[in-house]
Write an enzyme that holds these catalytic residues in place. Sequence first.
Site, PDB file in Angstrom:
ATOM      1  N   GLY A 197       1.947   6.002   8.283  1.00  0.00           N
ATOM      2  CA  GLY A 197       1.951   7.164   7.409  1.00  0.00           C
ATOM      3  C   GLY A 197       1.081   6.968   6.173  1.00  0.00           C
ATOM      4  N   GLU A 237      -1.067  -4.684   5.080  1.00  0.00           N
ATOM      5  CA  GLU A 237       0.314  -4.952   5.476  1.00  0.00           C
ATOM      6  C   GLU A 237       0.403  -4.821   6.992  1.00  0.00           C
ATOM      7  OE1 GLU A 237       3.331  -2.386   3.828  1.00  0.00           O
ATOM      8  OE2 GLU A 237       4.911  -3.757   4.422  1.00  0.00           O
ATOM      9  N   HIS A 246       7.317   2.813  -4.268  1.00  0.00           N
ATOM     10  CA  HIS A 246       7.070   1.407  -3.954  1.00  0.00           C
ATOM     11  C   HIS A 246       6.492   0.648  -5.149  1.00  0.00           C
ATOM     12  CE1 HIS A 246       8.075   0.452   0.131  1.00  0.00           C
ATOM     13  NE2 HIS A 246       7.226   1.288   0.713  1.00  0.00           N
ATOM     14  N   GLU A 255       5.452   6.245  -1.356  1.00  0.00           N
ATOM     15  CA  GLU A 255       4.451   5.242  -1.750  1.00  0.00           C
ATOM     16  C   GLU A 255       4.463   5.040  -3.261  1.00  0.00           C
ATOM     17  OE1 GLU A 255       3.607   3.713   0.778  1.00  0.00           O
ATOM     18  OE2 GLU A 255       4.018   5.290   2.238  1.00  0.00           O
ATOM     19  N   GLU A 310       1.175   1.526   0.242  1.00  0.00           N
ATOM     20  CA  GLU A 310       1.411   1.504  -1.208  1.00  0.00           C
ATOM     21  C   GLU A 310       0.555   0.518  -1.994  1.00  0.00           C
ATOM     22  OE1 GLU A 310       3.630   0.361   1.178  1.00  0.00           O
ATOM     23  OE2 GLU A 310       4.698  -1.427   0.457  1.00  0.00           O
ATOM     24  N   ASN A 311      -0.635   0.127  -1.519  1.00  0.00           N
ATOM     25  CA  ASN A 311      -1.490  -0.817  -2.240  1.00  0.00           C
ATOM     26  C   ASN A 311      -1.485  -0.530  -3.743  1.00  0.00           C
ATOM     27  OD1 ASN A 311      -2.517  -1.523   0.447  1.00  0.00           O
ATOM     28  ND2 ASN A 311      -3.503   0.469   0.293  1.00  0.00           N
TER      29      ASN A 311
HETATM   30  N1  TRP Z   1       4.421  -0.125   3.689  1.00  0.00           N
HETATM   31  C1  TRP Z   1       4.064   1.093   4.375  1.00  0.00           C
HETATM   32  C2  TRP Z   1       5.138   2.088   3.989  1.00  0.00           C
HETATM   33  O1  TRP Z   1       6.185   2.115   4.509  1.00  0.00           O
HETATM   34  C3  TRP Z   1       4.051   0.940   5.862  1.00  0.00           C
HETATM   35  C4  TRP Z   1       2.722   0.698   6.489  1.00  0.00           C
HETATM   36  C5  TRP Z   1       1.589   1.390   6.294  1.00  0.00           C
HETATM   37  C6  TRP Z   1       2.408  -0.259   7.471  1.00  0.00           C
HETATM   38  N2  TRP Z   1       0.620   0.915   7.093  1.00  0.00           N
HETATM   39  C7  TRP Z   1       1.083  -0.080   7.824  1.00  0.00           C
HETATM   40  C8  TRP Z   1       3.144  -1.242   8.095  1.00  0.00           C
HETATM   41  C9  TRP Z   1       0.476  -0.865   8.780  1.00  0.00           C
HETATM   42  C10 TRP Z   1       2.531  -2.035   9.042  1.00  0.00           C
HETATM   43  C11 TRP Z   1       1.218  -1.852   9.381  1.00  0.00           C
HETATM   44  O2  TRP Z   1       4.991   2.813   3.078  1.00  0.00           O
HETATM   45 ZN    ZN Z   2       7.433   1.983   2.633  1.00  0.00          ZN
END
Ligand code: TRP
Ligand code: ZN
Length: 868
Positions: A260, A120, A300, A297, A263-264
């Site tokens: 942080g 992401e 998500h 996570e 959520e894969n």
């Molecule tokens: N989707 C992740 C969250 O909010 C955010 C995230 C994790 C992210 N790593 C990233 C966004 C790297 C951009 C790039 O839980």
């Molecule tokens: Zn998130």
Amino acid sequence: MADAPQAKYRKDYQPPSHTITQISLTFDLHDTQTIVTAVSQVKQVGKSHTLTLDGEGLELVSVKVDGTSWSEFKQSEGQLEISNLPAEFELTIDTKINPEDNTALEGLYKSGGAFCTQCEAEGFRRITYYLDRPDVLAVFTTKVIADKSNFPFLLSNGNRVESGDLENGRHWVEWHDPHPKPAYLFALVAGDFDVLRDKYVTRSGRNVELEIFVDKGNLDRANHAMVSLINSMKWDEERFDLEYDLDIYMIVAVDFFNMGAMENKGLNVFNSKYVLANTQTATDADYLGIEAVIGHEYFHNWTGNRVTCRDWFQLSLKEGLTVFRDQEFSSDLGSRSVNRINNVRIIRGPQFAEDASPMSHPIRPEKVIEMNNFYTLTVYEKGSEVIRMMHTLLGEDGFQKGMKLYFERHDGTAATCEDFVAAMEDASGVDLKQFRLWYSQSGTPTVSVTTSYDDAAKTYTMTVVQKTEPTLDQEEKQALHIPFNVELYTQAGDVIELQCNGEPVSNVLDVKQSSQSFVFENVSSRPIPSMLREFSAPVVLEYDYSDEELIFLMSQARNDFARWDAGQMLLAKYIKANVEKVQAGGDVSVSSEVVDAFRGVLLSETLEPAFIAEMLALPSHNEVSGWYKQVDVDAIAHVLKSIKVQLANELHDELTAVYHSLNQQEYSIEHASIGKRALRNIALSYLAFTEQGNGLVLSQYDSANNMTDTIAAMNAANSAQLECRERLMSDYSDKWTHDGLVMDKWFALQGTNPAKDALDKVKSTMSHAAFSLKNPNRTRSLVGAFFNMNPVQFHSVTGEGYQFAGEILRELNSSNPQVASRLIDPLLKFRKYDPKRQALIKAELEKLKAMDNLAKDLFEKVTKALAS
Ligand code: TRP
Ligand code: ZN
């Protein structure tokens, strides 16, 4: 510089020309030369026989269509255009990538000894050529091949289907994820770990294996993450009626991570900061942070994965909603008022500041150059406030009906923010037409209230005027639908029932016009109003409260948040007045009534210690700076410190008594226990500024049996510049140099050092054995803390702080632009400082702009700032 990066606009959304229903990936992992084979089942949905795939930094090895080599393709910057294709076909692409050289930590990279991915928002295109957009959902099968002794664990999304050994000491594992997903949710991890295992049985009886992978030797720090995961799974069943949907849930903790956590599907990758904790290494705040991020996570899985985003402009669809859910989780498990206070501090401080900066954007942005720049406080935190307002307008039942309808309509698909609001509206019957503006309008509204009391008619009139100042991205602002929660009190502290037009009315007023009056009837005497209760909307409230009214609300308001907020408003009045006094050459002073009000709070036997601690915390320098168009850095710092010193001296006896009475023998992370430590440590932070400060801090440091108390002592020594500071700092560094995560707390103290030579110290700290600019956690702790949380030294008129920022940003621009782009934020607000500082910051921004390899991330921010 090369061609200026192009912006994308929300209004230009087009559905994809092709769908990919299935993809089968093979990774032959090697440090510098990994071969990725991607076999996709592709179907044309539009008219075009050309398929344009995204790809960055890839070495293309071969392209095949239906098994035979295909030569009709064109490679260009960021794209692979394949033409003359049949309507339905199997596409095989081989690419070569270099994980070891990947310092940007996007795509496939190495963290310590392990391979891991971050896809992401648009990282999958650094792994293979693909339709890297969230509205293309495919079933993924992933085969991972690697050396068995170095990488005994080979992980990917979904369920493990097969594995085997190969020659040359290599082995393989194949994974299959039955849930169609966009590429940004793909993950792969290969490495050697210790594993903490547990099990969860869902409400309907599904057995789920839980596995947390940590670096060898860290098993004793994974427990809290596991407990938090189990609590999350249970909470989502109970509060949202949502169950987990795979047989396995894995979490991997890595040391090199830009954000942080991620959520894969079935395989979360976490910054180790949000997994690892034990009493000796983690503070109470760390424990709570882990609980919140593990929850986030996990939540998500439904709000993000089962229903994902149609395009990245819709990011708040999953992030605002998931932040709302993790905030509710933390509030249901811990203290609701303390959670609310801390969330509101984030909105009023950094989010309001962002919304007033050149980066101002609506929670659903209209225009984006680099998507990574939009993982913002606005999209996340204000996004959550927007969800919370709907929750306020619909009530818990209506909101849950809306969630049900949302999943009924959109499960398994990629949706929009509009889809979410429509589901809420249709399920509840509440009209959200005007409310939708919160998605498209940026900036912070100011709500100014005036009141009048009519003694003869026994009516009380509240006139509410809303105004949103223009922002750089948007000139014209309209009136918003603002849920405005109010309560009226008699002088005796009784609640007055709200009546309008002869009918009882709800506490939540619907403010919809730019100016609107509410006439309350049967009000027997002039009441005291409590307004914007629970921070019912992300706005600035203006009302001319007297000290007496605020002191009254601090002790008499019927809810904790309102009491805290009254205390904050009282402090704000004195901070503002004192800043003016200091600027006119006067001294700082606080009235004895105010001191007594805080004395009352401190000695309260009914308030929770955790809450008292929040009441006693002064607003931060950053939050105060947000109140001004032109910031006087030194005056604000002087006022905040002087108020602290005055309160410390006048409340000395009470603070000392509280400090000693809250000594706990045993350490536990029960909420009551955390609350006591919070109050004791805030008492210490005041007492540090009195004569006994050095002795108290030293003895707390020496006797601490947990990291919370250790860090509280060091913090106090640092901010009050106590004699013992050096001793504590070197003792801690000797003890923890081997552990970067624990050293981060020490780096942050060097960053926030109020001493005159702080910058020199920060620079020399960069050669500390535990420091590396390649590690985002280290960089944020030391350099980030200096830029953001050391206003006086960073903004020194010598300009040395800004020059240092320029040097660091130029280096990170090449190695890790995503981290650079987060660090640059304080410089974007240069218009808020005096002309001399403005010129110095501007010069650094110009220098960045002139770089010939400036990354999109910094380009977008620098050009916006310079246009302001
Ligand atoms: N989707 C992740 C969250 O909010 C955010 C995230 C994790 C992210 N790593 C990233 C966004 C790297 C951009 C790039 O839980
Ligand atoms: Zn998130």
